[in-house]
Design a protein around this motif. Sequence first.
Motif, PDB file in Angstrom:
ATOM      1  N   SER A 218      -3.838 -11.326  -1.810  1.00 49.25           N
ATOM      2  CA  SER A 218      -4.322 -10.406  -0.772  1.00 49.25           C
ATOM      3  C   SER A 218      -5.335 -11.073   0.151  1.00 49.25           C
ATOM      4  O   SER A 218      -5.303 -10.851   1.367  1.00 49.25           O
ATOM      5  CB  SER A 218      -4.942  -9.163  -1.414  1.00 49.25           C
TER       6      SER A 218
ATOM      7  N   VAL B  33      -3.444  -5.479   2.199  1.00 46.56           N
ATOM      8  CA  VAL B  33      -2.619  -4.414   1.610  1.00 46.56           C
ATOM      9  C   VAL B  33      -1.162  -4.849   1.539  1.00 46.56           C
ATOM     10  O   VAL B  33      -0.484  -4.649   0.521  1.00 46.56           O
ATOM     11  CB  VAL B  33      -2.760  -3.112   2.417  1.00 46.56           C
TER      12      VAL B  33
ATOM     13  N   VAL C 104       0.887  -5.176  -1.941  1.00 47.54           N
ATOM     14  CA  VAL C 104       2.103  -4.412  -2.249  1.00 47.54           C
ATOM     15  C   VAL C 104       3.246  -5.354  -2.630  1.00 47.54           C
ATOM     16  O   VAL C 104       3.991  -5.087  -3.588  1.00 47.54           O
ATOM     17  CB  VAL C 104       2.500  -3.522  -1.051  1.00 47.54           C
TER      18      VAL C 104
ATOM     19  N   VAL D  78       2.615  -6.537  -6.141  1.00 49.84           N
ATOM     20  CA  VAL D  78       2.946  -5.494  -7.121  1.00 49.84           C
ATOM     21  C   VAL D  78       4.458  -5.436  -7.333  1.00 49.84           C
ATOM     22  O   VAL D  78       4.938  -5.334  -8.479  1.00 49.84           O
ATOM     23  CB  VAL D  78       2.413  -4.125  -6.660  1.00 49.84           C
ATOM     24  N   TRP D  79       5.226  -5.502  -6.262  1.00 53.84           N
ATOM     25  CA  TRP D  79       6.687  -5.432  -6.375  1.00 53.84           C
ATOM     26  C   TRP D  79       7.235  -6.575  -7.225  1.00 53.84           C
ATOM     27  O   TRP D  79       8.043  -6.349  -8.137  1.00 53.84           O
ATOM     28  CB  TRP D  79       7.308  -5.466  -4.982  1.00 53.84           C
TER      29      TRP D  79
ATOM     30  N   CYS E  86       6.450   2.345  -8.398  1.00 51.61           N
ATOM     31  CA  CYS E  86       5.656   3.458  -7.862  1.00 51.61           C
ATOM     32  C   CYS E  86       4.524   3.860  -8.808  1.00 51.61           C
ATOM     33  O   CYS E  86       3.423   4.206  -8.369  1.00 51.61           O
ATOM     34  CB  CYS E  86       6.543   4.659  -7.559  1.00 51.61           C
TER      35      CYS E  86
ATOM     36  N   LEU F 248       1.769   1.299  -8.389  1.00 47.79           N
ATOM     37  CA  LEU F 248       1.056   1.519  -7.128  1.00 47.79           C
ATOM     38  C   LEU F 248       0.117   2.720  -7.234  1.00 47.79           C
ATOM     39  O   LEU F 248      -1.036   2.668  -6.798  1.00 47.79           O
ATOM     40  CB  LEU F 248       2.048   1.739  -5.986  1.00 47.79           C
TER      41      LEU F 248
ATOM     42  N   VAL G  54      -3.949   2.036  -6.732  1.00 51.04           N
ATOM     43  CA  VAL G  54      -4.495   2.343  -5.412  1.00 51.04           C
ATOM     44  C   VAL G  54      -5.942   2.867  -5.435  1.00 51.04           C
ATOM     45  O   VAL G  54      -6.711   2.560  -4.513  1.00 51.04           O
ATOM     46  CB  VAL G  54      -3.556   3.300  -4.633  1.00 51.04           C
TER      47      VAL G  54
ATOM     48  N   GLY H  59       4.797   7.880  -6.842  1.00 53.55           N
ATOM     49  CA  GLY H  59       4.562   7.406  -5.484  1.00 53.55           C
ATOM     50  C   GLY H  59       3.724   8.350  -4.660  1.00 53.55           C
ATOM     51  O   GLY H  59       3.298   8.008  -3.551  1.00 53.55           O
TER      52      GLY H  59
ATOM     53  N   VAL I 111       0.017   6.936  -3.860  1.00 48.57           N
ATOM     54  CA  VAL I 111      -0.052   5.854  -2.870  1.00 48.57           C
ATOM     55  C   VAL I 111       0.322   6.370  -1.488  1.00 48.57           C
ATOM     56  O   VAL I 111      -0.231   5.934  -0.466  1.00 48.57           O
ATOM     57  CB  VAL I 111       0.828   4.657  -3.293  1.00 48.57           C
TER      58      VAL I 111
END
Length: 289
Positions: free
Chosen positions: A71, A108, A112, A115-116, A127, A130, A134, A227, A230
């Motif tokens: 990040s 961000v 993301v 995380v994926w 999800c 996340l 968050v 989800g 987020v």
Amino acid sequence: MNGTIRFPHLGITLEHVIRSVHVGGIEIACYGIVLAAAMVTGLLLAMKVAEKTGQNPEDYFDLGIIAIIVSVICARIYYVVFSWDYYREHLSEIWNIRQGGLAIYGGVIGGVLTVWLFCRVRKLRFCTVLDTAVPGLVWGQVVGRWGNFFNREAFGGYTDGLLAMQLPVSDVRAHEITEQMREHLQVIDGVEYIQVHPTFLYESLWNIGVLLILLLVIFRVKKRFQGMTVLMYFLLYGAGRFWIEGLRTDQLLLPGTRIAVSQVLSAVLAAGALVLLAAGWIRERNTKT
């Protein structure tokens, strides 16, 4: 450097606000200290949320270490790309972040993506991760914005509102001083001050509200879908950032335009999140009936 920061309508005068500290002959920027504190405490909060929701906190520790590194790199790349007119003439400064220059949306995006990939490797639900992570991100933003305070940056145009902040002209970058600020210069004890919106403070306070709402969603809302948390973040943060970005004098602009890229991205994220939230609520309602 003068070092004084004033909030005249609040009756607050902070003298000798430092930019850095020296430890063992090494200069450490306050900006970096604040960011480090933001990252560590944000990670700890995400781990706590994971524990409270029956997940393995160690997964979030591993994810957090990787996501923080990625990040920061992505936040810097984002900032440099949209400030390329300057950095193409100062290539040696591209990786010098001591004076600031990290764009949250770049961070961000990098987070993301991390995380994926992490979820693909660990076989975790994207999800769910996340939603759990968050709150830590938002807390990191609450704390991290205070790095801008120490750097005397990320402020807005002239204001005479309750939270107006005064900064010595000698302590800020000359190109961030607008004509309106110059028209309202104040001389106090022989020192010239500009008076501005403390947009870093606005965003920090806004994000405290966002964080409280997200925690309520996680721990108090029974009928929520994966989800949802987020998406609430993108909606609430996007709305606040759209407003706050319009006040700033250091906007990153779309190449060849006077359009602030963060305002465009904020509007898109907030609108997209609203649509997806509505779709999710409709789907949940139809599932229950």
